[in-house]
Design a protein around this motif. Sequence first.
Motif, PDB file in Angstrom:
ATOM      1  N   ARG A 134       0.836  -1.215   0.000  1.00  0.00           N
ATOM      2  CA  ARG A 134       0.000   0.000   0.000  1.00  0.00           C
ATOM      3  C   ARG A 134       0.863   1.255   0.000  1.00  0.00           C
ATOM      4  O   ARG A 134       0.604   2.215  -0.746  1.00  0.00           O
ATOM      5  CB  ARG A 134      -0.926  -0.011   1.212  1.00  0.00           C
ATOM      6  CG  ARG A 134      -1.895   1.172   1.246  1.00  0.00           C
ATOM      7  CD  ARG A 134      -2.889   1.054   2.393  1.00  0.00           C
ATOM      8  NE  ARG A 134      -2.247   1.035   3.688  1.00  0.00           N
ATOM      9  CZ  ARG A 134      -2.265  -0.005   4.534  1.00  0.00           C
ATOM     10  NH1 ARG A 134      -2.891  -1.115   4.195  1.00  0.00           N
ATOM     11  NH2 ARG A 134      -1.649   0.066   5.704  1.00  0.00           N
ATOM     12  N   ALA A 135       1.899   1.268   0.814  1.00  0.00           N
ATOM     13  CA  ALA A 135       2.766   2.446   0.881  1.00  0.00           C
ATOM     14  C   ALA A 135       3.542   2.639  -0.421  1.00  0.00           C
ATOM     15  O   ALA A 135       3.679   3.770  -0.915  1.00  0.00           O
ATOM     16  CB  ALA A 135       3.743   2.301   2.049  1.00  0.00           C
ATOM     17  N   ALA A 136       4.051   1.534  -0.969  1.00  0.00           N
ATOM     18  CA  ALA A 136       4.790   1.629  -2.235  1.00  0.00           C
ATOM     19  C   ALA A 136       3.881   2.135  -3.349  1.00  0.00           C
ATOM     20  O   ALA A 136       4.288   2.966  -4.176  1.00  0.00           O
ATOM     21  CB  ALA A 136       5.380   0.274  -2.600  1.00  0.00           C
ATOM     22  N   LEU A 137       2.636   1.644  -3.369  1.00  0.00           N
ATOM     23  CA  LEU A 137       1.691   2.090  -4.385  1.00  0.00           C
ATOM     24  C   LEU A 137       1.362   3.573  -4.230  1.00  0.00           C
ATOM     25  O   LEU A 137       1.324   4.324  -5.220  1.00  0.00           O
ATOM     26  CB  LEU A 137       0.399   1.272  -4.295  1.00  0.00           C
ATOM     27  CG  LEU A 137      -0.719   1.669  -5.261  1.00  0.00           C
ATOM     28  CD1 LEU A 137      -0.262   1.500  -6.711  1.00  0.00           C
ATOM     29  CD2 LEU A 137      -1.971   0.835  -5.007  1.00  0.00           C
ATOM     30  N   GLY A 138       1.126   4.016  -3.008  1.00  0.00           N
ATOM     31  CA  GLY A 138       0.847   5.432  -2.786  1.00  0.00           C
ATOM     32  C   GLY A 138       2.005   6.316  -3.226  1.00  0.00           C
ATOM     33  O   GLY A 138       1.809   7.356  -3.856  1.00  0.00           O
ATOM     34  N   CYS A 139       3.218   5.868  -2.916  1.00  0.00           N
ATOM     35  CA  CYS A 139       4.414   6.638  -3.272  1.00  0.00           C
ATOM     36  C   CYS A 139       4.586   6.724  -4.786  1.00  0.00           C
ATOM     37  O   CYS A 139       4.710   7.806  -5.358  1.00  0.00           O
ATOM     38  CB  CYS A 139       5.647   6.009  -2.629  1.00  0.00           C
ATOM     39  SG  CYS A 139       7.212   6.739  -3.147  1.00  0.00           S
ATOM     40  N   THR A 140       4.595   5.568  -5.450  1.00  0.00           N
ATOM     41  CA  THR A 140       4.865   5.566  -6.891  1.00  0.00           C
ATOM     42  C   THR A 140       3.729   6.220  -7.678  1.00  0.00           C
ATOM     43  O   THR A 140       3.973   6.880  -8.688  1.00  0.00           O
ATOM     44  CB  THR A 140       5.112   4.132  -7.393  1.00  0.00           C
ATOM     45  OG1 THR A 140       4.013   3.299  -7.020  1.00  0.00           O
ATOM     46  CG2 THR A 140       6.391   3.564  -6.794  1.00  0.00           C
ATOM     47  N   SER A 141       2.487   6.044  -7.220  1.00  0.00           N
ATOM     48  CA  SER A 141       1.361   6.670  -7.925  1.00  0.00           C
ATOM     49  C   SER A 141       1.432   8.192  -7.820  1.00  0.00           C
ATOM     50  O   SER A 141       1.190   8.903  -8.802  1.00  0.00           O
ATOM     51  CB  SER A 141       0.031   6.182  -7.357  1.00  0.00           C
ATOM     52  OG  SER A 141      -0.122   4.793  -7.536  1.00  0.00           O
TER      53      SER A 141
ATOM     54  N   TYR B  85      -1.680  -3.414  -8.970  1.00  0.00           N
ATOM     55  CA  TYR B  85      -0.712  -2.345  -8.699  1.00  0.00           C
ATOM     56  C   TYR B  85      -0.572  -1.424  -9.904  1.00  0.00           C
ATOM     57  O   TYR B  85      -0.632  -0.195  -9.791  1.00  0.00           O
ATOM     58  CB  TYR B  85       0.643  -2.973  -8.345  1.00  0.00           C
ATOM     59  CG  TYR B  85       1.640  -2.015  -7.733  1.00  0.00           C
ATOM     60  CD1 TYR B  85       1.792  -1.932  -6.353  1.00  0.00           C
ATOM     61  CD2 TYR B  85       2.432  -1.204  -8.533  1.00  0.00           C
ATOM     62  CE1 TYR B  85       2.717  -1.061  -5.787  1.00  0.00           C
ATOM     63  CE2 TYR B  85       3.348  -0.325  -7.978  1.00  0.00           C
ATOM     64  CZ  TYR B  85       3.497  -0.257  -6.604  1.00  0.00           C
ATOM     65  OH  TYR B  85       4.406   0.612  -6.053  1.00  0.00           O
ATOM     66  N   SER B  86      -0.398  -2.022 -11.082  1.00  0.00           N
ATOM     67  CA  SER B  86      -0.173  -1.199 -12.268  1.00  0.00           C
ATOM     68  C   SER B  86      -1.431  -0.480 -12.713  1.00  0.00           C
ATOM     69  O   SER B  86      -1.355   0.601 -13.311  1.00  0.00           O
ATOM     70  CB  SER B  86       0.376  -2.058 -13.414  1.00  0.00           C
ATOM     71  OG  SER B  86      -0.588  -2.993 -13.848  1.00  0.00           O
ATOM     72  N   ALA B  87      -2.613  -1.057 -12.435  1.00  0.00           N
ATOM     73  CA  ALA B  87      -3.851  -0.377 -12.808  1.00  0.00           C
ATOM     74  C   ALA B  87      -3.940   0.982 -12.120  1.00  0.00           C
ATOM     75  O   ALA B  87      -4.410   1.964 -12.706  1.00  0.00           O
ATOM     76  CB  ALA B  87      -5.060  -1.232 -12.437  1.00  0.00           C
ATOM     77  N   VAL B  88      -3.467   1.047 -10.890  1.00  0.00           N
ATOM     78  CA  VAL B  88      -3.473   2.319 -10.160  1.00  0.00           C
ATOM     79  C   VAL B  88      -2.221   3.129 -10.493  1.00  0.00           C
ATOM     80  O   VAL B  88      -2.295   4.299 -10.892  1.00  0.00           O
ATOM     81  CB  VAL B  88      -3.555   2.082  -8.638  1.00  0.00           C
ATOM     82  CG1 VAL B  88      -3.548   3.413  -7.887  1.00  0.00           C
ATOM     83  CG2 VAL B  88      -4.802   1.282  -8.288  1.00  0.00           C
ATOM     84  N   ASN B  89      -1.057   2.507 -10.374  1.00  0.00           N
ATOM     85  CA  ASN B  89       0.209   3.200 -10.539  1.00  0.00           C
ATOM     86  C   ASN B  89       0.396   3.728 -11.960  1.00  0.00           C
ATOM     87  O   ASN B  89       0.811   4.871 -12.162  1.00  0.00           O
ATOM     88  CB  ASN B  89       1.356   2.248 -10.180  1.00  0.00           C
ATOM     89  CG  ASN B  89       2.713   2.899 -10.299  1.00  0.00           C
ATOM     90  OD1 ASN B  89       2.878   4.067  -9.962  1.00  0.00           O
ATOM     91  ND2 ASN B  89       3.686   2.155 -10.791  1.00  0.00           N
ATOM     92  N   TYR B  90       0.111   2.884 -12.944  1.00  0.00           N
ATOM     93  CA  TYR B  90       0.236   3.320 -14.331  1.00  0.00           C
ATOM     94  C   TYR B  90      -1.033   3.983 -14.835  1.00  0.00           C
ATOM     95  O   TYR B  90      -0.994   4.832 -15.718  1.00  0.00           O
ATOM     96  CB  TYR B  90       0.585   2.143 -15.227  1.00  0.00           C
ATOM     97  CG  TYR B  90       1.964   1.569 -15.000  1.00  0.00           C
ATOM     98  CD1 TYR B  90       2.958   2.334 -14.404  1.00  0.00           C
ATOM     99  CD2 TYR B  90       2.280   0.269 -15.375  1.00  0.00           C
ATOM    100  CE1 TYR B  90       4.219   1.824 -14.191  1.00  0.00           C
ATOM    101  CE2 TYR B  90       3.537  -0.250 -15.171  1.00  0.00           C
ATOM    102  CZ  TYR B  90       4.514   0.526 -14.581  1.00  0.00           C
ATOM    103  OH  TYR B  90       5.761   0.025 -14.375  1.00  0.00           O
TER     104      TYR B  90
END
Length: 421
Positions: free
Chosen positions: A233-240, A365-370
């Motif tokens: 969750r934290a990694a996703l928030g950061c990269t997004s 992850y990529s659906a949100v991040n990308y």
Amino acid sequence: MTAATDAPTDAGPPPALHRDRRFRTFWISETISHFGDRISELALPLIAVTLLTATPVQVSVLTALIWLPNLLGLFLGAWVDQRTHKRRLLIIADLIRAAVLLSLPVAYLFDAITLTQLYLVALLTGFGAVLFAMARQAFFVGLVPRSAYVDANSKMSMSRSLSFIAGPAVGGGLVQALSAPIAIVVDAVSFLGSALLLSRIPVTEPPPPPRRTSTLGLVREGLVLVLRHPVLRAALGCTSTVNFFTFIAGALLVLYASRELDLSAGAIGIALGFGALGGFAGAALAPRVSRAIGLGRTAMIGAVLFPAPLALTALVSGPTWTKVAMLAAIELVSSVGVMLMDVNLNALLIAVTPDDALGRRAGAYSAVNYGIRPLGALVGGALGTTIGLRPTLAIAGLGGVLAVLWLLASPVRHIQTIDAA
């Protein structure tokens, strides 16, 4: 999974990956593909800007369409998890992208390129990239021992960085010598070369576990895993967050350099290529820095160092050589940051994900991040039109720094090693 501790765990030295023929072939395959990509990344917007006189909004739409297929990652990731032959999917993804890109030089020869075709090429190559990414992580786990995740990501990131060093300069030269549409042939050929090398990697791919639920159920599992796991969750928030703001800048950078700074394609390529030296240095240093100060702290430094210099892009001015030098310096520092962040976070994501959930976790992850990248590109186009390119670039750089707050408020900041996750 338990929270990490500050004490590193000695798992022994990672294996010598460069001596592993299967990994080496995979590494070379990705390297070839990366070099081709650098040409298209420069050529596609230049086709829009120079041949089709695209507006800032139209250029931002082009960038958005490349990333839009990542929203399908939710379903593609769950589907890929149920497939046995991941290598076959990687090859298919390469062939799709090669065929689509070759349509541009063919249309150019018949003087038939349109903005609609350019949009379709962006959309379909984006779909091929998503399919490749969903299958890649499961294939990666089959090739690389767990203890070598950071080292393997470092090596592949170094290759990607090398492509950013030489690729834009070569791409800019090819665009000037051959025209942008013809230069794209090189990228298409690179995908064909990648597919050929992948077909030569001997690999035993175990069948997926028995299907426990529907595809929608698997999609839900991927989302729940990403949103509930504190590290993911934290990694996703950061990269997004950092991707949203850096794509505000990225969607306008070529347009800004070409129209407002009045730089040629060759000069833009030289600036971006020299700046990418920082990416190579960052990828090479990432394992050493993480061993010295911890994986989490290294990722946090990268999350600040990546977006912050982009705000200075708004201050670029002066004679041509000064503008090229300033752009190169900004890209140099930013590229160090992105590699310090990416190498460590990517290894961490793979390490904390169960092997049988890599596809659907990558999809969620990529659906949100990308998926947020097209939004950033569209916001960039809108802001660039309403308030101007320079203020928009400043907002993008300063806003991106907020991404580090996600890691500061999570267990990631305490993680020293992969085994501590």
